[in-house]
Each structure stands twice: as C-alpha cells, then as structure tokens.
Design a protein around this motif. Structure first.
Motif, PDB file in Angstrom:
ATOM      1  N   ASP A   1       0.857  -1.182   0.000  1.00 22.22           N
ATOM      2  CA  ASP A   1       0.000   0.000   0.000  1.00 22.22           C
ATOM      3  C   ASP A   1       0.890   1.229   0.000  1.00 22.22           C
ATOM      4  O   ASP A   1       1.707   1.421   0.911  1.00 22.22           O
ATOM      5  CB  ASP A   1      -0.903   0.024   1.235  1.00 22.22           C
ATOM      6  CG  ASP A   1      -2.024  -0.997   1.156  1.00 22.22           C
ATOM      7  OD1 ASP A   1      -2.151  -1.651   0.106  1.00 22.22           O
ATOM      8  OD2 ASP A   1      -2.768  -1.130   2.143  1.00 22.22           O
ATOM      9  N   LEU A   2       0.737   2.059  -1.023  1.00 25.92           N
ATOM     10  CA  LEU A   2       1.538   3.268  -1.125  1.00 25.92           C
ATOM     11  C   LEU A   2       0.829   4.421  -0.420  1.00 25.92           C
ATOM     12  O   LEU A   2      -0.384   4.574  -0.521  1.00 25.92           O
ATOM     13  CB  LEU A   2       1.766   3.629  -2.597  1.00 25.92           C
ATOM     14  CG  LEU A   2       2.595   2.638  -3.409  1.00 25.92           C
ATOM     15  CD1 LEU A   2       2.611   3.044  -4.875  1.00 25.92           C
ATOM     16  CD2 LEU A   2       4.019   2.543  -2.866  1.00 25.92           C
ATOM     17  N   GLY A   3       1.601   5.239   0.267  1.00 24.55           N
ATOM     18  CA  GLY A   3       1.031   6.371   0.981  1.00 24.55           C
ATOM     19  C   GLY A   3       0.903   7.597   0.110  1.00 24.55           C
ATOM     20  O   GLY A   3       1.526   7.722  -0.947  1.00 24.55           O
ATOM     21  N   ALA A   4       0.051   8.518   0.579  1.00 35.61           N
ATOM     22  CA  ALA A   4      -0.099   9.800  -0.099  1.00 35.61           C
ATOM     23  C   ALA A   4       1.042  10.725   0.311  1.00 35.61           C
ATOM     24  O   ALA A   4       1.526  10.660   1.440  1.00 35.61           O
ATOM     25  CB  ALA A   4      -1.439  10.427   0.270  1.00 35.61           C
ATOM     26  N   PRO A   5       1.495  11.599  -0.587  1.00 35.94           N
ATOM     27  CA  PRO A   5       2.544  12.549  -0.203  1.00 35.94           C
ATOM     28  C   PRO A   5       2.028  13.530   0.845  1.00 35.94           C
ATOM     29  O   PRO A   5       0.829  13.769   0.954  1.00 35.94           O
ATOM     30  CB  PRO A   5       2.876  13.254  -1.521  1.00 35.94           C
ATOM     31  CG  PRO A   5       1.725  13.018  -2.415  1.00 35.94           C
ATOM     32  CD  PRO A   5       1.094  11.732  -1.992  1.00 35.94           C
ATOM     33  N   HIS A   6       2.926  14.065   1.613  1.00 35.07           N
ATOM     34  CA  HIS A   6       2.624  15.053   2.653  1.00 35.07           C
ATOM     35  C   HIS A   6       1.809  14.456   3.797  1.00 35.07           C
ATOM     36  O   HIS A   6       1.158  15.188   4.544  1.00 35.07           O
ATOM     37  CB  HIS A   6       1.887  16.267   2.072  1.00 35.07           C
ATOM     38  CG  HIS A   6       2.518  16.824   0.836  1.00 35.07           C
ATOM     39  ND1 HIS A   6       3.820  17.289   0.818  1.00 35.07           N
ATOM     40  CD2 HIS A   6       2.038  16.953  -0.440  1.00 35.07           C
ATOM     41  CE1 HIS A   6       4.110  17.707  -0.411  1.00 35.07           C
ATOM     42  NE2 HIS A   6       3.062  17.508  -1.180  1.00 35.07           N
ATOM     43  N   ALA A   7       1.830  13.143   3.960  1.00 39.04           N
ATOM     44  CA  ALA A   7       1.164  12.529   5.101  1.00 39.04           C
ATOM     45  C   ALA A   7       1.919  12.893   6.377  1.00 39.04           C
ATOM     46  O   ALA A   7       3.151  12.977   6.364  1.00 39.04           O
ATOM     47  CB  ALA A   7       1.106  11.019   4.939  1.00 39.04           C
ATOM     48  N   PRO A   8       1.201  13.122   7.484  1.00 35.16           N
ATOM     49  CA  PRO A   8       1.896  13.416   8.742  1.00 35.16           C
ATOM     50  C   PRO A   8       2.844  12.293   9.133  1.00 35.16           C
ATOM     51  O   PRO A   8       2.536  11.114   8.931  1.00 35.16           O
ATOM     52  CB  PRO A   8       0.745  13.530   9.745  1.00 35.16           C
ATOM     53  CG  PRO A   8      -0.453  13.867   8.935  1.00 35.16           C
ATOM     54  CD  PRO A   8      -0.256  13.170   7.624  1.00 35.16           C
TER      55      PRO A   8
END
Length: 486
Positions: free
Chosen positions: A184-191
């Motif tokens: 699962d790839l994360g979204a950019p600018h995630a905390p």
C-alpha cells in the motif's frame, strides 16, 4: 514451466482486502508477499475460518515478505503457520516492533483468549521475524539454479510500510527480472512519514489501486475540513467521533490535532479533549514515539522546537472497559465538546460501535470518516446513507442516523490516482507490465485507462492487467503449479 516468473493472487485480486501474492520463480521455489484477512464484502464466506484457511502450497515458499502490519496484509499469518509454514517472515525494522501487537489482537478477536496459547504463538512468530534495513539488498537464495534477492523501500503508508523489489536471476536460462510489489503506497505530505520514492526500474509491477479512480484533497484543505468539523462540535456542544485504525491513522490524526491546537486562537480549542479510546491504539502510539528515527523531517522539526505531537496536554487515553462505558455516557449526556478516536476504522467492531449507538441519533454530534470504507461494512453504510437521514445496523440494532456525517478523503493513507500514476511514470525504466490489485473493479479499470493513456503519450510499450484477469489459479501443490503454468 517457462523461464519467466509467474504471479498468483491468493487475495486482493478483486477488492481491497486479503492481500496475498505469490511470485513463482520455479515449480519448487516461490515467494509470498503479505498474507492478509478478508474484510467487508470481500469476506463473503459464511465461515470466516474456512475462508481464511490456507489452501495454497507452502512447502515451496522461500520466505514471506510483509509490506506493512495492517490486518488485511498480515491477518492470515496464524492460518499460514497452522498450515505448516516454517520459513522466515521478512519485514522492516519498525514493522518488526509493530507486527506482534497486531497479531496478538487478531488472535484475541478471532481465535482464542487463552493467554498461554497466545504467548506460545507469539513466540513462534517472533522467532521467524527478520528485520531488514530499507534500501539494502537481502539475499534469499544464491545457488547453481537461482539468485533471488529482495529490497525494501519506504512506502509512506504507515510507519514501517514498504514496497518490495524482487530481483530474480535464473542461471539455467540466463533470464533476469525485477518485480516490484507496491504493497500500500502512501499519499505525499502525510503526517509523520516521508513520501514514497519510485524505484529506479521495474520489469513487472504489482500495483495497488485502492483510490485508482479518485483524487484526494490537499493537506491544507483536509486540515481545514477537520478544523471545521471540530468547530461545529464546539458550537453545538457535541462530539466528533472518528473511526480509525489503531495503527497509522490514529497517530496521523493526533499529529494534525496537536498542530491545530498549537495554532488555535480560540480558547475553546485549548480545553478541547482529544480522547483515544483504544488500548491497542495507545500501545501503537507508544511504539510510534519510540520509533522517532523513522519520522519525517517535519516531525523532527516539531520535536526540536519542544513540541510533542503524539503526547500533548489535551490528549487522554481510555484503557479499561469500565472507563470506556463511563466516557460514552459522559459524552452522550454532558454536552461537552470532544474528539474521540476509536477503532475499528470501518466500524466493523470495537469500541467505536458503542459510541455510535449512543451518539448517531443526536444531531449535535458528528461522525468523521478519514479513510476508505469497504462495501459491506457499517462504516460504508453510515457514510452512504447518513447524509440522507438513513439508518445502520450495529450489533443487531437498527440505529437512526441524525448526527452529521462527513468524509475527509485527504487523510487516506493510500495514494490517489495521481500519486499512483506518478509512482509508475517517474521510474527511470518503467515496467513493461503492470498488474493492478487491491482495488474495486471500477478503481482498477479507471487506473488502467490512465496508465495506458500515459504509456501511449510517452511512446512506452505497456500491458496493464486487472487482478481478476491475471493468473488467478491457486495451485494445490508444487507439481500442480508446474502443470498449471505449463
């Protein structure tokens, strides 16, 4: 069997749960990537234990690689070991800390409360865990037939998450292949987490498509939406209930809430109670604090300034069940604004259900969804029917929905369509084949269209296969595998 490694799916080919993928390098050599539970409408078997039983061969599996520790990626681990798997479980260093906590909780919910049995199983799991550094190649096998090695790269989904590069070299044929499993790839600018950086190259990419048909709000907008929902609760004397997974989403929300409180000029924000009602989430948050070396640069700047984004003055945790019941009653009757973060993330069980049974019928309150709600879960029903004044079944009770229902998709821990395309097209040597998994059929189809449009514009030869169209046969033995792929 030909000289090309083959991919089989034992889950998440269609739908977003039950991730389990097999890279079959030879008839007697394979690699598993994840082994997760089915949830929501994916859990369509009347007997959950029967659906999760491991029927695929394991005697040829060199290793299980865990991309991250969400239950839909590791929840079938007890079944895998019960079926006789005795190989290593490879994961990142943070996942090595977090995985036993998730498995312990899964055992309590789905298997047994017998402490001795749980301890024995956990000891077995921990004896097989092998923690790998990011960005370093790890050899699995190197003999006269094959050289197989893997490398983990940060995926930005939750702390410890990784995508997996698998390098295979068949010395008998000279065939080489780089296969990448995105997890699962994360979204950019995630905390808390740095954004994933695409690999240099891939020949074949197995890519998640959870949000392959939509775009997220940007971080500034989603933070504003979160603040607006809480401002309304402050004005109404209500509670904002946030169903959230104990690991990942809870910690990201705490980070954002600490920032909002820190910047707030409204004195009511200074007194706002932030309640985490989940012993498991509290334990995960404690481990997250211990794993500060893996936080991103922004989080470290907060730490250096003397702030504590996961441990601040307004934060309260609820431990035992008696305290939980008192908190539910207090919020239902007091009119004191608060934010409650409680599991489960899709309202399929856990303490959040008790809050919603008491608060959904009161328009002062708000249910705020910050993550994907799978079809067939109560969370999906609330999200879909709540804005129209519908109802939902919770613990066998029909609960009328009068509370506000809001969704802030920007807090999804998954990459959106743009981010997924970015992951592919920013490779220096993009794949010749993409296999889309971990997404509903509509999301997979939309992402395929976008990938093919990009490939045509770029003059890049690309085949994009939906999981349902791919190699789905689940072999029953090494011999059967060879016959199925012949």
């Amino acid at each position: 069997m030909d000289d090309t490694p083959r991919i089989f799916h034992h889950g998440a080919a269609v739908g977003v749960t039950g991730s389990c993928h097999r890279l079959q390098v030879a008839a007697d050599r394979a690699l598993l990537v994840d082994c997760g539970l089915f949830q929501g409408q994916d859990a369509d078997h009347p007997d959950s234990l029967e659906q999760h039983r491991v029927r695929f061969p394991i005697d040829d599996v060199l290793a299980l690689v865990v991309t991250h520790v969400h239950i839909d990626h590791i929840g079938r681990l007890p079944h895998l070991l019960a079926a006789g798997y005795r190989g290593p479980i490879l994961c990142s260093i943070p996942s090595r800390r977090l995985l036993p906590l998730v498995i312990e909780d899964a055992l309590k919910v789905g298997f047994t409360r017998d402490r001795a049995l749980i301890e024995r199983f956990l000891a077995e799991v921990e004896s097989r865990l092998v923690a790998l550094d990011y960005r370093a190649w790890h050899p699995l096998i190197d003999d006269e037939r094959h050289r197989i090695r893997i490398r983990l790269q940060r995926a930005g989904h939750i702390l410890g998450s990784a995508y997996v590069e698998v390098d295979t070299y068949d010395r008998t044929t000279g065939h080489r292949q780089r296969t990448v499993f995105s997890g699962d790839l994360g979204a950019p600018h995630a905390p808390l987490l740095p954004a994933p950086t695409p690999p240099y190259r891939a020949d074949v990419l197995v890519l998640e498509a959870t949000y392959g048909d939509r775009l997220h709000e940007d971080r500034r907008h989603r933070r504003g939406r979160l603040k607006d929902a809480i401002d309304r609760a402050l004005a109404n004397g209500g509670t904002v209930v946030v169903p959230a997974f104990s690991i990942g989403r809870t910690q990201e929300l705490l980070y954002e809430l600490e920032g909002l409180i820190h910047r707030a000029s409204d004195a009511r924000w200074r007194d706002l109670e932030i309640i985490v009602d989940s012993p498991l989430a509290a334990r995960f948050t404690e481990v997250y604090r211990d794993l500060k070396p893996w936080w991103d640069a922004e989080a470290h700047r907060r730490l250096r300034s003397g702030r504590h984004p996961l441990s601040f003055e307004n934060l309260y945790t609820v431990d035992d069940h008696a305290a939980h019941e008192r908190t539910v009653t207090y919020l239902a009757e007091s009119g004191r604004p608060a934010v409650v973060i409680a599991a489960s993330g899709m309202v399929s069980g856990g303490r959040v259900v008790n809050y919603l049974k008491r608060l959904l019928g009161d328009p002062r309150h708000c249910v705020l969804f910050t993550g994907y709600q799978a079809v067939g879960t109560p969370g999906h029903d609330i999200q879909r029917y709540g804005p129209r004044g519908g109802w939902v079944m919770l613990d066998g009770q029909r609960i009328e929905i009068r509370a506000q229902v809001e969704t802030v998709n920007g807090y999804s821990a998954h990459a959106d369509q743009h981010d997924l395309l970015h992951f592919v097209r920013r490779m220096r040597q993009p794949p010749r084949e993409v296999r889309l998994v971990h997404g509903d059929p509509g999301a997979q189809a939309a992402l395929r269209r976008k990938l093919l449009e990009w490939a045509k514009e770029a003059g890049h030869e690309l085949t994009v296969t939906l999981g349902a169209e791919g190699s789905m046969t689940e072999p029953q033995s090494a011999n059967a595998t060879a016959e199925a792929m012949a």
